[in-house]
Design a protein around this motif. Structure first.
Motif, PDB file in Angstrom:
ATOM      1  N   ASP A 243       0.569  -1.228   0.026  1.00 32.81           N
ATOM      2  CA  ASP A 243      -0.219  -0.239   0.254  1.00 32.81           C
ATOM      3  C   ASP A 243       1.059   1.417  -0.099  1.00 32.81           C
ATOM      4  O   ASP A 243       0.322   2.700  -0.570  1.00 32.81           O
ATOM      5  N   PHE A 244       1.967   1.309   0.815  1.00 31.97           N
ATOM      6  CA  PHE A 244       2.807   2.344   1.108  1.00 31.97           C
ATOM      7  C   PHE A 244       2.990   2.540  -0.755  1.00 31.97           C
ATOM      8  O   PHE A 244       3.646   3.805  -0.716  1.00 31.97           O
ATOM      9  N   LYS A 248       3.232   6.133  -2.927  1.00 33.25           N
ATOM     10  CA  LYS A 248       4.087   6.956  -2.696  1.00 33.25           C
ATOM     11  C   LYS A 248       4.121   7.286  -4.724  1.00 33.25           C
ATOM     12  O   LYS A 248       4.046   8.434  -5.222  1.00 33.25           O
ATOM     13  N   GLU A 249       4.052   6.164  -5.405  1.00 26.99           N
ATOM     14  CA  GLU A 249       3.714   6.259  -6.730  1.00 26.99           C
ATOM     15  C   GLU A 249       2.820   6.820  -7.312  1.00 26.99           C
ATOM     16  O   GLU A 249       2.177   7.342  -8.572  1.00 26.99           O
ATOM     17  N   SER A 250       1.940   7.123  -6.326  1.00 25.72           N
ATOM     18  CA  SER A 250       0.329   7.937  -6.782  1.00 25.72           C
ATOM     19  C   SER A 250       0.527   9.008  -6.458  1.00 25.72           C
ATOM     20  O   SER A 250      -0.106  10.233  -7.301  1.00 25.72           O
ATOM     21  N   GLY A 251       2.083  10.119  -6.795  1.00 24.32           N
ATOM     22  CA  GLY A 251       2.292  11.403  -6.368  1.00 24.32           C
ATOM     23  C   GLY A 251       1.907  11.756  -4.969  1.00 24.32           C
ATOM     24  O   GLY A 251       2.290  12.939  -4.325  1.00 24.32           O
ATOM     25  N   LEU A 252       2.094  11.315  -3.470  1.00 20.93           N
ATOM     26  CA  LEU A 252       1.879  11.925  -2.523  1.00 20.93           C
ATOM     27  C   LEU A 252       2.975  11.666  -1.221  1.00 20.93           C
ATOM     28  O   LEU A 252       3.715  10.212  -2.317  1.00 20.93           O
ATOM     29  N   GLN A 288       9.517   6.603   1.181  1.00 20.30           N
ATOM     30  CA  GLN A 288       9.394   7.874   1.493  1.00 20.30           C
ATOM     31  C   GLN A 288       8.715   8.530   1.567  1.00 20.30           C
ATOM     32  O   GLN A 288       8.832   9.339   1.082  1.00 20.30           O
ATOM     33  N   LEU A 289       7.564   8.662   2.673  1.00 22.46           N
ATOM     34  CA  LEU A 289       5.991   8.499   2.668  1.00 22.46           C
ATOM     35  C   LEU A 289       7.267   9.442   4.384  1.00 22.46           C
ATOM     36  O   LEU A 289       7.614   8.268   5.470  1.00 22.46           O
ATOM     37  N   LYS A 290       6.548  10.374   4.610  1.00 23.28           N
ATOM     38  CA  LYS A 290       6.179  11.257   5.974  1.00 23.28           C
ATOM     39  C   LYS A 290       4.958  10.212   6.878  1.00 23.28           C
ATOM     40  O   LYS A 290       3.596  10.058   6.199  1.00 23.28           O
ATOM     41  N   VAL A 291       5.333  10.990   7.769  1.00 20.82           N
ATOM     42  CA  VAL A 291       3.763   9.365   8.371  1.00 20.82           C
ATOM     43  C   VAL A 291       3.441  11.003   9.714  1.00 20.82           C
ATOM     44  O   VAL A 291       3.682  11.461  10.803  1.00 20.82           O
ATOM     45  N   ILE A 502      -5.740  11.948  -7.159  1.00 19.90           N
ATOM     46  CA  ILE A 502      -5.407  11.649  -6.323  1.00 19.90           C
ATOM     47  C   ILE A 502      -4.365  12.612  -5.100  1.00 19.90           C
ATOM     48  O   ILE A 502      -4.739  13.469  -4.286  1.00 19.90           O
ATOM     49  N   SER A 503      -3.941  13.391  -6.407  1.00 23.47           N
ATOM     50  CA  SER A 503      -2.459  14.472  -6.336  1.00 23.47           C
ATOM     51  C   SER A 503      -3.098  15.262  -7.564  1.00 23.47           C
ATOM     52  O   SER A 503      -3.663  14.999  -8.727  1.00 23.47           O
ATOM     53  N   LYS A 504      -2.733  15.669  -7.528  1.00 25.66           N
ATOM     54  CA  LYS A 504      -2.136  17.118  -8.497  1.00 25.66           C
ATOM     55  C   LYS A 504      -0.315  17.327  -8.686  1.00 25.66           C
ATOM     56  O   LYS A 504      -0.628  18.238  -7.757  1.00 25.66           O
TER      57      LYS A 504
END
Length: 505
Positions: A243-244, A248-252, A288-291, A502-504
């Motif tokens: 999921d993570f 990340k691949e979704s641009g978030l 490479q995600l922040k929480v 989901i992102s822009k």
């Protein structure tokens, strides 16, 4: 036939006799057990009021350099426990205007002041709800016979709410210094004298400016199979990794997760749950995600006497994660303004204020926020938080105006739209609901407004769910069905049209 009936009757009589004998023997056994059971300390000394881990303020002993007898660790722990229990029963006495338990922790001389205070308040319909949040103890003297202790308690942080006939008339936080004499009686360290030597207004500690949050593009996250039970028996690191990676691949660049208070063990944080929480941050770091960690999920009490337990819970979690590279920020509580009607806005706000102070004292580097359920509440405690978070599920036509109003009212703090979204449920329980195409149009428009206002965001949520706990939206099927379909990915694992927005970038 007569012979058969006699046999049946004989069997019934035998069975009845056996049952009576068994009953008599059980009764005699129970009586013997009762008579041979020694009375424990709590029943002898009427300490039903004392409960395990009911009062856990921060407590620190100065270096032991006392006059008299050398202090041992076991005795010191006993003194500490009985001293804090004495504070606890005194706080209950002042809140309820009863004196149950006072005899166990105060000598006859010391308890007179308490009983007089309770009687006067009871007569005038006054009650005091209070707690102590910090104690700094110095052992001054320990007698050679091991029966008497003199100590000083400095910088005691005391929070009090004074009610006149159930109407709040005073709220105060002060720091005090006490001189205490304790006597060992019947296995208890009882307070003989307790004199307040000085007192003054509490001043919040100075906190250095934290890093400004400037680029949150995130999503609220639960695994699809275990929403609102992320750290339960079905905890699966492989699912989190998948999921993570997708997020990340979704641009978030960030996720928001929730730590349920009861499920994590309240004041005694479950080490196994804490380890799972750390694993979530480890996996986020690899991707490479922040929480953003939201504390106290599903908590709604706020009672002053529970504050020390709440603070120990937060202290353990914050101290365990404060150095983690994936940690983005602390969200003190999700939508606490929804508890204003049931618990009182003043009490909830006071709880939040003190909890921010506690979290910041443990972790001075990471920013702190509150997840308000709407923009109208977002100005509350705006000077205490490091960035302002609000949720938005109203009409998008009004969002631009809402953002501009918030920026005008809160010009010096970053804004994060921490939750927003639209359900794509349209069915028997909501025939005039929104379709998946409606949901996609909603997120397209939302992202246009976000980009126009340079707003930071965290949408709700990655997945459609199949199980929504009743604690989240209640039992009404039309509410549960709607809540199940806020995701960008449907229950079959297929991306919905909204996923494109989901992102822009």
């Amino acid at each position: 036939m007569m012979h058969i009936n006699k046999n049946i009757l004989r069997s019934i009589l035998v069975l009845s006799y056996i049952a009576i004998i068994a009953f008599v023997l059980f009764g005699l056994s129970s009586l013997y057990t009762y008579l041979n059971t020694g009375a424990d300390r709590s029943t002898m000394l009427h300490t039903e009021i004392k409960k395990i881990d009911q009062y856990l303020p921060r407590l620190k002993w100065d270096v032991l350099n006392n006059e008299g007898r050398l202090m041992d660790e076991q005795t010191l722990n006993a003194i500490e426990n009985d001293y804090l229990d004495a504070w606890y029963v005194k706080q209950i006495a002042y809140k309820t205007n009863t004196t149950e338990g006072i005899d166990d922790y105060f000598t006859e001389n010391a308890r007179k002041n308490i009983t007089d205070f309770v009687e006067a308040n009871s007569k005038n319909n006054i009650s005091v709800e209070g707690t102590t949040l910090e104690h700094h103890l110095t052992l001054d003297f320990f007698s050679e016979d091991g029966q008497l202790v003199v100590m000083t308690d400095t910088n005691v942080v005391e929070y009090k709410r004074v009610y006149d006939n159930k109407t709040l008339i005073l709220e105060t936080t002060e720091t005090s210094t006490y001189k205490i004499i304790l006597l060992l009686e019947d296995g208890f360290w009882r307070i003989r004298h307790m004199v307040k030597e000085q007192s003054g207004d509490y001043k919040n500690p100075v906190v250095l400016e934290k890093n400004v949050i400037t680029n949150i593009k995130g999503i609220n996250y639960y695994p699809q199979a275990t929403p609102w039970d992320m750290f339960g028996n079905e905890f699966d690191t492989e699912i989190l990794s998948k999921d993570f990676k997708l997020i990340k691949e979704s641009g978030l660049n960030s996720i928001r997760i929730f730590v349920p208070y009861d499920d994590f063990g309240k004041a005694n944080v479950n080490p196994e749950k804490l380890q799972k929480l750390k694993q979530v941050l480890d996996i986020a770091k690899k991707n490479q995600l922040k929480v953003m960690v939201t504390l106290f999920d599903f908590y709604g009490d706020y009672s002053v006497l529970n504050w020390t337990l709440n603070q120990r819970h937060a202290e353990i979690i914050v101290s365990s994660l404060k150095n983690h590279k994936a940690l983005l920020a602390w969200d003190i509580k999700n939508e606490p303004n929804l508890d204003f009607d049931s618990r009182g806005e003043n009490l909830v706000t006071a709880w939040l204020d003190n909890m921010i102070t506690l979290v910041t004292s443990v972790d001075a580097n990471h920013p702190v926020t509150i997840g308000w359920s709407n923009a109208q509440s977002a100005t509350i405690l705006k000077d205490k938080v490091d960035f302002v978070s609000f949720h938005y599920y109203e009409k998008l036509d009004d969002l631009d105006t809402v953002i501009k109003t918030l920026k005008k009212d809160i010009p010096s703090k970053p804004l994060v739209m921490q939750e927003f979204g639209m359900s794509s449920y349209k069915g028997i329980w909501k025939p005039f609901g929104s379709s998946e195409e409606d949901q996609a149009n909603y997120h397209k428009k939302a992202q246009d407004i976000i980009a126009h206002n340079n707003l930071q965001f965290m949408s709700w949520t990655l997945y459609d769910f199949t199980k929504i706990p009743k604690e989240v939206v209640g039992r009404l099927p039309w509410r549960k069905r709607a809540q199940e379909h806020f995701g960008f990915i449907n229950q079959k694992g297929e991306t919905k049209p909204a996923y494109k927005y989901i992102s822009k970038e």
